[in-house]
Write an enzyme that holds these catalytic residues in place. Structure first.
Site, PDB file in Angstrom:
ATOM      1  N   HIS A  61       0.815  -1.222   0.000  1.00  0.00           N
ATOM      2  CA  HIS A  61       0.000   0.000   0.000  1.00  0.00           C
ATOM      3  C   HIS A  61       0.843   1.263   0.000  1.00  0.00           C
ATOM      4  O   HIS A  61       2.030   1.227   0.303  1.00  0.00           O
ATOM      5  CB  HIS A  61      -0.975   0.023   1.184  1.00  0.00           C
ATOM      6  CG  HIS A  61      -0.343   0.109   2.547  1.00  0.00           C
ATOM      7  ND1 HIS A  61      -0.081  -1.007   3.327  1.00  0.00           N
ATOM      8  CD2 HIS A  61       0.069   1.170   3.286  1.00  0.00           C
ATOM      9  CE1 HIS A  61       0.454  -0.625   4.475  1.00  0.00           C
ATOM     10  NE2 HIS A  61       0.569   0.699   4.481  1.00  0.00           N
TER      11      HIS A  61
ATOM     12  N   GLU B  81      -7.784   4.660  10.255  1.00  0.00           N
ATOM     13  CA  GLU B  81      -7.412   4.456   8.852  1.00  0.00           C
ATOM     14  C   GLU B  81      -8.448   3.681   8.054  1.00  0.00           C
ATOM     15  O   GLU B  81      -9.292   2.989   8.625  1.00  0.00           O
ATOM     16  CB  GLU B  81      -6.055   3.762   8.785  1.00  0.00           C
ATOM     17  CG  GLU B  81      -5.959   2.543   9.687  1.00  0.00           C
ATOM     18  CD  GLU B  81      -5.531   1.299   8.972  1.00  0.00           C
ATOM     19  OE1 GLU B  81      -5.940   1.117   7.807  1.00  0.00           O
ATOM     20  OE2 GLU B  81      -4.817   0.506   9.576  1.00  0.00           O
TER      21      GLU B  81
ATOM     22  N   GLN C 239      -3.963   3.502   1.455  1.00  0.00           N
ATOM     23  CA  GLN C 239      -4.307   3.559   2.889  1.00  0.00           C
ATOM     24  C   GLN C 239      -4.424   5.038   3.285  1.00  0.00           C
ATOM     25  O   GLN C 239      -3.456   5.790   3.156  1.00  0.00           O
ATOM     26  CB  GLN C 239      -3.200   2.892   3.705  1.00  0.00           C
ATOM     27  CG  GLN C 239      -3.457   2.888   5.203  1.00  0.00           C
ATOM     28  CD  GLN C 239      -2.248   2.335   5.950  1.00  0.00           C
ATOM     29  OE1 GLN C 239      -1.157   2.876   5.848  1.00  0.00           O
ATOM     30  NE2 GLN C 239      -2.451   1.264   6.692  1.00  0.00           N
TER      31      GLN C 239
ATOM     32  N   HIS D 107       3.965   7.220   3.557  1.00  0.00           N
ATOM     33  CA  HIS D 107       4.892   6.097   3.473  1.00  0.00           C
ATOM     34  C   HIS D 107       4.530   5.158   2.320  1.00  0.00           C
ATOM     35  O   HIS D 107       3.415   5.209   1.793  1.00  0.00           O
ATOM     36  CB  HIS D 107       4.936   5.309   4.797  1.00  0.00           C
ATOM     37  CG  HIS D 107       3.661   4.618   5.158  1.00  0.00           C
ATOM     38  ND1 HIS D 107       2.705   5.169   5.984  1.00  0.00           N
ATOM     39  CD2 HIS D 107       3.176   3.395   4.818  1.00  0.00           C
ATOM     40  CE1 HIS D 107       1.701   4.315   6.134  1.00  0.00           C
ATOM     41  NE2 HIS D 107       1.959   3.233   5.430  1.00  0.00           N
TER      42      HIS D 107
ATOM     43  N   GLU E   8       7.632   0.853   4.946  1.00  0.00           N
ATOM     44  CA  GLU E   8       7.009  -0.140   5.829  1.00  0.00           C
ATOM     45  C   GLU E   8       7.134  -1.505   5.153  1.00  0.00           C
ATOM     46  O   GLU E   8       6.985  -1.607   3.936  1.00  0.00           O
ATOM     47  CB  GLU E   8       5.533   0.242   6.028  1.00  0.00           C
ATOM     48  CG  GLU E   8       4.743  -0.689   6.934  1.00  0.00           C
ATOM     49  CD  GLU E   8       3.265  -0.278   7.025  1.00  0.00           C
ATOM     50  OE1 GLU E   8       2.927   0.903   6.830  1.00  0.00           O
ATOM     51  OE2 GLU E   8       2.448  -1.177   7.262  1.00  0.00           O
TER      52      GLU E   8
HETATM   53  C1  MC0 Z   1       9.277  12.150   9.454  1.00  0.00           C
HETATM   54  N1  MC0 Z   1      10.215  12.331   8.506  1.00  0.00           N
HETATM   55  C2  MC0 Z   1       9.801  11.756   7.363  1.00  0.00           C
HETATM   56  C3  MC0 Z   1       8.533  11.215   7.655  1.00  0.00           C
HETATM   57  N2  MC0 Z   1       8.237  11.471   8.962  1.00  0.00           N
HETATM   58  N3  MC0 Z   1      10.381  11.650   6.155  1.00  0.00           N
HETATM   59  C4  MC0 Z   1       9.674  11.009   5.195  1.00  0.00           C
HETATM   60  N4  MC0 Z   1       8.445  10.479   5.397  1.00  0.00           N
HETATM   61  C5  MC0 Z   1       7.848  10.559   6.602  1.00  0.00           C
HETATM   62  N5  MC0 Z   1       6.649  10.034   6.796  1.00  0.00           N
HETATM   63  C6  MC0 Z   1      11.476  13.036   8.649  1.00  0.00           C
HETATM   64  C7  MC0 Z   1      11.236  14.426   9.227  1.00  0.00           C
HETATM   65  O1  MC0 Z   1      10.946  15.357   8.192  1.00  0.00           O
HETATM   66  C8  MC0 Z   1      12.560  14.719   9.897  1.00  0.00           C
HETATM   67  O2  MC0 Z   1      13.511  15.151   8.949  1.00  0.00           O
HETATM   68  C9  MC0 Z   1      12.987  13.351  10.421  1.00  0.00           C
HETATM   69  O3  MC0 Z   1      12.291  12.379   9.619  1.00  0.00           O
HETATM   70  C10 MC0 Z   1      12.599  13.164  11.880  1.00  0.00           C
HETATM   71  O4  MC0 Z   1      11.228  13.407  11.976  1.00  0.00           O
HETATM   72  P1  MC0 Z   1      10.455  14.085  13.212  1.00  0.00           P
HETATM   73  O5  MC0 Z   1       9.316  14.861  12.691  1.00  0.00           O
HETATM   74  O6  MC0 Z   1      11.465  14.768  14.079  1.00  0.00           O
HETATM   75  O7  MC0 Z   1       9.786  12.916  13.935  1.00  0.00           O
HETATM   76  P2  MC0 Z   1      10.361  11.717  14.748  1.00  0.00           P
HETATM   77  O8  MC0 Z   1      11.839  11.575  14.610  1.00  0.00           O
HETATM   78  O9  MC0 Z   1       9.785  11.808  16.098  1.00  0.00           O
HETATM   79  O10 MC0 Z   1       9.681  10.504  13.961  1.00  0.00           O
HETATM   80  C11 MC0 Z   1       9.854  10.223  12.596  1.00  0.00           C
HETATM   81  C12 MC0 Z   1       9.687   8.713  12.406  1.00  0.00           C
HETATM   82  C13 MC0 Z   1       8.360   8.308  13.070  1.00  0.00           C
HETATM   83  C14 MC0 Z   1       9.698   8.405  10.914  1.00  0.00           C
HETATM   84  C15 MC0 Z   1      10.898   8.020  13.087  1.00  0.00           C
HETATM   85  O11 MC0 Z   1       7.291   9.004  12.475  1.00  0.00           O
HETATM   86  C16 MC0 Z   1       8.086   6.835  13.044  1.00  0.00           C
HETATM   87  O12 MC0 Z   1       8.606   6.058  13.858  1.00  0.00           O
HETATM   88  N6  MC0 Z   1       7.232   6.366  12.093  1.00  0.00           N
HETATM   89  C17 MC0 Z   1       6.872   4.953  11.992  1.00  0.00           C
HETATM   90  C18 MC0 Z   1       5.481   4.681  12.490  1.00  0.00           C
HETATM   91  C19 MC0 Z   1       4.405   5.435  11.722  1.00  0.00           C
HETATM   92  O13 MC0 Z   1       4.708   6.306  10.898  1.00  0.00           O
HETATM   93  N7  MC0 Z   1       3.123   5.117  12.038  1.00  0.00           N
HETATM   94  C20 MC0 Z   1       1.974   5.737  11.379  1.00  0.00           C
HETATM   95  C21 MC0 Z   1       1.469   4.905  10.285  1.00  0.00           C
HETATM   96  P3  MC0 Z   1      14.316  16.504   9.128  1.00  0.00           P
HETATM   97  O14 MC0 Z   1      15.141  16.613   7.888  1.00  0.00           O
HETATM   98  O15 MC0 Z   1      13.280  17.569   9.296  1.00  0.00           O
HETATM   99  O16 MC0 Z   1      15.143  16.251  10.381  1.00  0.00           O
HETATM  100  S1  MC0 Z   1       0.744   3.423  10.928  1.00  0.00           S
HETATM  101  C22 MC0 Z   1       0.395   2.430   9.641  1.00  0.00           C
HETATM  102  O17 MC0 Z   1       0.618   2.817   8.530  1.00  0.00           O
HETATM  103  C23 MC0 Z   1      -0.222   1.055   9.994  1.00  0.00           C
HETATM  104  C24 MC0 Z   1      -1.548   1.236  10.628  1.00  0.00           C
HETATM  105  C25 MC0 Z   1      -0.334   0.128   8.782  1.00  0.00           C
HETATM  106  O18 MC0 Z   1       0.166   0.434   7.690  1.00  0.00           O
HETATM  107  O19 MC0 Z   1      -0.911  -0.964   8.940  1.00  0.00           O
END
Ligand code: MC0
Length: 140
Positions: A7, A43, A59, A83, A133
């Site tokens: 997705h 979602e 999604q 993502h 992912e």
């Molecule tokens: C953040 N960054 C991204 C991003 N989110 N880059 C690309 N795509 C994204 N989606 C970048 C920011 O711009 C920043 O870059 C750096 O990563 C750190 O981001 P932050 O805003 O300071 O935030 P953090 O570090 O607290 O967290 C970012 C991180 C987090 C990606 C580690 O969002 C995470 O762990 N995500 C994984 C879980 C998730 O996203 N869950 C929701 C979907 P700069 O250059 O500004 O430093 S759940 C889902 O989808 C499930 C239900 C499913 O599919 O079944």
């Protein structure tokens, strides 16, 4: 290692509005809805096609709070692609193989994802800026 694109996750502020937009524009049908407290999202999955190992979907993701991953993304970047999720046959094996290459895994072990899947995320900074992912679909 990858079988297909499972997705594309799209961050949105109003889930119902975006369901209406995507289903009308692309003539897609919502096949699942879920609240995932652990991931901080509400979602919906819109079905595109079926393939070997599972389907592919759009999604739509609305954050449950401003300090969740999708809430923070919306504040920083606004609505849009959040993502890309690749379907894999065995998520733990894919995590191990990708982790060995020096890519940071955001999950130590697989978590619960949409429609009974097992999921794990890779750090966007290690994958060319794309939050990635890995998805092992539920057994049919
Ligand atoms: C953040 N960054 C991204 C991003 N989110 N880059 C690309 N795509 C994204 N989606 C970048 C920011 O711009 C920043 O870059 C750096 O990563 C750190 O981001 P932050 O805003 O300071 O935030 P953090 O570090 O607290 O967290 C970012 C991180 C987090 C990606 C580690 O969002 C995470 O762990 N995500 C994984 C879980 C998730 O996203 N869950 C929701 C979907 P700069 O250059 O500004 O430093 S759940 C889902 O989808 C499930 C239900 C499913 O599919 O079944």
């Amino acid at each position: 290692m990858f079988m297909r694109i499972d997705h594309i996750g799209i961050a949105c502020r109003d889930l119902e509005e975006k369901i209406e937009l995507f289903s009308r524009t692309f003539e897609l049908t919502v096949v699942a809805r879920e609240v995932n407290e652990e991931q901080g999202v509400k979602e919906a999955m819109l079905h595109i096609a079926d393939g070997e190992g599972g389907g592919s979907y759009i999604q739509l993701l609305e954050p449950l709070s401003d300090d969740s991953p999708v809430g923070k993304f919306l504040a920083k970047r606004g609505e849009g692609v959040h993502h890309v999720a690749f379907g894999v046959p065995d998520v733990e094996e894919a995590m191990a193989r990708i982790g060995e290459k020096g890519v940071r895994l955001l999950d130590e072990r697989p978590r619960h994802g949409s429609m009974g899947s097992q999921i794990a995320f890779l750090h966007p900074k290690d994958v060319g800026g794309m939050l990635t992912e890995l998805v092992q679909a539920a057994k049919q």
